[in-house]
Design a protein around this motif. Structure first.
Motif, PDB file in Angstrom:
ATOM      1  N   LEU A  22       2.462   9.270   5.431  1.00  0.00           N
ATOM      2  CA  LEU A  22       1.839   8.086   6.038  1.00  0.00           C
ATOM      3  C   LEU A  22       2.211   7.934   7.516  1.00  0.00           C
ATOM      4  O   LEU A  22       1.325   7.791   8.356  1.00  0.00           O
ATOM      5  N   ALA A  23       3.501   7.961   7.815  1.00  0.00           N
ATOM      6  CA  ALA A  23       3.884   7.760   9.228  1.00  0.00           C
ATOM      7  C   ALA A  23       3.489   8.981  10.076  1.00  0.00           C
ATOM      8  O   ALA A  23       2.786   8.842  11.075  1.00  0.00           O
ATOM      9  N   ASN A  24       3.912  10.174   9.656  1.00  0.00           N
ATOM     10  CA  ASN A  24       3.630  11.360  10.484  1.00  0.00           C
ATOM     11  C   ASN A  24       2.169  11.764  10.451  1.00  0.00           C
ATOM     12  O   ASN A  24       1.499  11.792  11.474  1.00  0.00           O
ATOM     13  N   ASP A  25       1.669  12.122   9.262  1.00  0.00           N
ATOM     14  CA  ASP A  25       0.334  12.728   9.188  1.00  0.00           C
ATOM     15  C   ASP A  25      -0.781  11.721   9.477  1.00  0.00           C
ATOM     16  O   ASP A  25      -1.496  11.845  10.464  1.00  0.00           O
TER      17      ASP A  25
ATOM     18  N   ASP B 210       0.814  -1.217   0.000  1.00  0.00           N
ATOM     19  CA  ASP B 210       0.000   0.000   0.000  1.00  0.00           C
ATOM     20  C   ASP B 210       0.849   1.270   0.000  1.00  0.00           C
ATOM     21  O   ASP B 210       0.470   2.276  -0.614  1.00  0.00           O
ATOM     22  N   ALA B 211       1.987   1.206   0.666  1.00  0.00           N
ATOM     23  CA  ALA B 211       2.878   2.375   0.660  1.00  0.00           C
ATOM     24  C   ALA B 211       3.354   2.619  -0.776  1.00  0.00           C
ATOM     25  O   ALA B 211       3.443   3.766  -1.237  1.00  0.00           O
ATOM     26  N   PHE B 212       3.627   1.540  -1.482  1.00  0.00           N
ATOM     27  CA  PHE B 212       4.078   1.648  -2.877  1.00  0.00           C
ATOM     28  C   PHE B 212       2.967   2.206  -3.761  1.00  0.00           C
ATOM     29  O   PHE B 212       3.179   3.118  -4.566  1.00  0.00           O
TER      30      PHE B 212
ATOM     31  N   PHE C 289      10.918   8.180  -2.029  1.00  0.00           N
ATOM     32  CA  PHE C 289       9.845   7.312  -1.545  1.00  0.00           C
ATOM     33  C   PHE C 289       9.783   7.353  -0.017  1.00  0.00           C
ATOM     34  O   PHE C 289       8.715   7.540   0.578  1.00  0.00           O
ATOM     35  N   ILE C 290      10.935   7.184   0.618  1.00  0.00           N
ATOM     36  CA  ILE C 290      10.979   7.144   2.084  1.00  0.00           C
ATOM     37  C   ILE C 290      10.556   8.493   2.673  1.00  0.00           C
ATOM     38  O   ILE C 290       9.796   8.552   3.656  1.00  0.00           O
ATOM     39  N   GLU C 291      10.997   9.578   2.038  1.00  0.00           N
ATOM     40  CA  GLU C 291      10.623  10.918   2.535  1.00  0.00           C
ATOM     41  C   GLU C 291       9.110  11.087   2.561  1.00  0.00           C
ATOM     42  O   GLU C 291       8.507  11.509   3.533  1.00  0.00           O
ATOM     43  N   ARG C 292       8.493  10.719   1.448  1.00  0.00           N
ATOM     44  CA  ARG C 292       7.036  10.888   1.364  1.00  0.00           C
ATOM     45  C   ARG C 292       6.311   9.944   2.321  1.00  0.00           C
ATOM     46  O   ARG C 292       5.340  10.306   2.958  1.00  0.00           O
ATOM     47  N   TYR C 293       6.806   8.721   2.407  1.00  0.00           N
ATOM     48  CA  TYR C 293       6.194   7.758   3.316  1.00  0.00           C
ATOM     49  C   TYR C 293       6.212   8.322   4.741  1.00  0.00           C
ATOM     50  O   TYR C 293       5.188   8.337   5.439  1.00  0.00           O
TER      51      TYR C 293
ATOM     52  N   PRO D  92       0.447  -0.020  14.864  1.00  0.00           N
ATOM     53  CA  PRO D  92       0.537   1.142  13.970  1.00  0.00           C
ATOM     54  C   PRO D  92       0.628   0.677  12.513  1.00  0.00           C
ATOM     55  O   PRO D  92       1.367  -0.258  12.203  1.00  0.00           O
ATOM     56  N   LEU D  93      -0.166   1.312  11.648  1.00  0.00           N
ATOM     57  CA  LEU D  93      -0.215   0.851  10.256  1.00  0.00           C
ATOM     58  C   LEU D  93       0.993   1.307   9.451  1.00  0.00           C
ATOM     59  O   LEU D  93       1.396   0.658   8.498  1.00  0.00           O
ATOM     60  N   PHE D  94       1.533   2.460   9.818  1.00  0.00           N
ATOM     61  CA  PHE D  94       2.637   2.995   9.019  1.00  0.00           C
ATOM     62  C   PHE D  94       3.815   3.370   9.929  1.00  0.00           C
ATOM     63  O   PHE D  94       4.064   4.554  10.172  1.00  0.00           O
TER      64      PHE D  94
END
Ligand code: ME8
Length: 519
Positions: free
Chosen positions: A354-357, A323-325, A346-350, A511-513
């Motif tokens: 996803l992780a932060n917001d 899903d992250a992809f 990719f990692i920056e956006r994730y 945690p999902l992300f």
């Protein structure tokens, strides 16, 4: 007559190598569109498949150590790689078509016979340029320097008898169709590109054969056994052979009027010029929409099998989850534009999105509902926050309007506006302080946050099916999220308020992300 359905297609990919991120992108766009339209109550038929004839495949067969004549055996070893990746990417297609399927081959022969009998196909000696990797003929006007205008590789000289299809006869009819049909080619910049090409160039008749002396791996022409069909003429017909053009007219009639082809910009000319002309010539309508996305690049170049600069999607999925992809590909680039894929981006956006917001919103909210209300979505006595309420009620409409036009990046930004607003709501209201002094206001804030997450989960389902399902479950909801109808009339938008009823028992999970920490 069968009920009309939306018919979504991907290109048929060449099976000369394994699929990469570029192919994954097209699949994810189509899968997401199909899922979203189903959530909106539409019936959808989604078809994908593989393009298995032609010079590229014949060459790849020999390179893989198979012998001439063993092409089918070779392609049978490659097709499972496509199917496996689509499964891993959670792509739910309704039909997988192969150009070696019997019904497809018969359809190609039938169409060729119709055109031949109508006098739309003729034989002539061709002298000029030919691009072997693109399988395209180029006139000296378009390629004066002997370089392919599309792939920029050196062209070969060809001097050969072949069959040609009278494409040029339909140039004006096609220009008229493009000008008069709303949203026939999306986005607009691609429509303008096609129109400008058609208005400034005289179309050359399309060569639709290859002599067997040069290529034998293809569908034999029904009117001359010394030739096989040009691979593009063969492959494009999949869009009708796969839905019963030859053998099930009722089915064909229910699907063809709402056909949407999703393609990369590399194959726009084939789809927006040759394909509609082939259809006009057999008295069928062009598809409803040709939806064209940009390219994924690496180090400034298009990612492609022949350039050998591909990134394997399986590796990214194994590391970061499917899903992250999916989210990254859908969110990172506005529809129609090129994007650069790198693991760093990719990692920056994730981590940000996803992780932060999103991840924080979900975790914080569910933790507080657990702590202050034993995990039960509270009843609300106070009037609610109008800013949150109207953002929640208006989100599906805003999201849907752009998502239906395939602009997933823009549509997902709308969701993230609410994610950020909800996170800010937590900071502004400081529920940990309200817990000490104002339980009623605390109930209202928690209710508002839960409603926001509910609508976010429903709208994210098409892009991130598994994560949305998990969010839905953590919210305590039982019925399948996929069946949650989101396209209700404007007057009913208040239905989205209260999507997670008071009294629902939430079930906070892992945690999902989780944040990706770079070594
Ligand atoms: O052209 N970025 O097959 P193909 C984005 N068989 N999308 C990309 C991409 C990239 N770097 N690379 C590939 C063919 N794609 C024909 C099609 S249809 C009747 C016949 C995606 O294997 C994109 O959808 O070269 C592009 O149009 C398609 O793969 C080309 O796949």
């Amino acid at each position: 007559m069968e009920k009309r359905k939306t018919y979504i297609t991907t290109p048929l990919y060449y099976v000369n190598a394994k699929p990469h991120i570029g192919h994954s992108y097209t699949q994810i766009i189509c899968d997401t569109a199909a899922r979203f339209r189903k959530q909106c109550g539409e019936e959808v038929f989604f078809m994908t498949g593989t393009d298995e004839h032609g010079e590229k495949i014949e060459k790849a067969t020999l390179e893989a150590g198979f012998e001439k004549g063993q092409e089918k055996k070779f392609v049978d070893t490659i097709v499972p790689h496509f199917k496996e990746l689509w499964k891993k990417l959670d792509i739910k297609y309704d039909h997988f078509i192969r150009t070696t399927d019997m019904v497809h081959e018969e359809t190609v022969k039938r169409v060729l016979s119709i055109l031949y009998e109508k006098g739309k196909i003729y034989k002539k000696l061709y002298k000029g340029w030919f691009c072997t990797p693109c399988e395209m003929f180029w006139s000296h006007i378009h390629a004066p320097d002997g370089i392919c205008p599309d792939c920029k590789r050196k062209l070969d000289k060809l001097n050969e008898e072949n069959y040609f299809f009278k494409t040029s006869e339909y140039q004006n009819a096609l220009i008229k169709h493009i000008k008069e049909t709303n949203a026939f080619i999306l986005p607009d910049m691609r429509k303008n590109e096609v129109l400008s090409f058609l208005e400034n160039n005289e179309l050359q008749d399309l060569c639709i054969s290859r002599p067997k002396t040069r290529l034998s791996w293809g569908i034999e022409l029904p009117f001359d056994k010394n030739f096989v069909t040009y691979v593009w003429f063969d492959a494009l017909l999949n869009y009708i052979s796969g839905i019963g053009y030859l053998d099930d007219r009722k089915r064909f009639d229910s699907l063809w009027p709402d056909a949407i082809h999703v393609i990369g910009k590399d194959i726009l000319r084939h789809h927006a010029i040759y394909w509609p002309i082939m259809l006009l010539a057999i008295d069928e309508k062009p598809p409803k929409c040709i939806c064209t996305h940009g390219w994924w690049m690496t180090e400034g170049e298009k990612m492609s099998k022949s350039k050998g600069n591909i990134i394997d999607p399986l590796k990214i999925i194994a590391k970061y989850g499917v899903d992250a992809f999916r989210y990254y590909l859908l969110a990172a680039v506005p529809f129609g534009y090129d994007g650069t894929f790198s693991e760093k981006l990719f990692i920056e956006r994730y981590n940000n999105d996803l992780a932060n917001d999103l991840g924080n919103l979900l975790n914080r909210t569910l933790t507080m509902v657990e702590k202050y209300f034993d995990g039960i979505v509270p009843e609300v006595k106070l009037s609610c926050d109008e800013g949150m309420k109207s953002a929640i009620e208006n989100l599906p409409g805003k999201f849907g309007a752009t998502f239906m036009q395939f602009d997933s990046s823009f549509a997902l930004k709308e969701i993230w506006k609410l994610v950020k607003q909800a996170n800010k709501h937590i900071e502004d209201k400081a529920p940990w302080k309200l817990a000490k002094k104002n339980k009623e206001e605390l109930s209202a804030v928690m209710y508002e946050l839960i409603q926001a997450i509910g609508i976010i989960a429903v709208l994210l389902y098409s892009s991130m099916p598994d994560s949305a399902r998990k969010m839905w479950k953590q919210l305590g909801m039982k019925p399948d999220i996929a069946s949650k109808n989101i396209c209700t009339p404007e007057t009913e938008k208040e239905k989205f308020w209260g999507i997670i009823p008071s009294g629902t028992k939430t079930a906070k999970g892992k945690p999902l992300f989780p944040r990706i920490v770079l070594e």
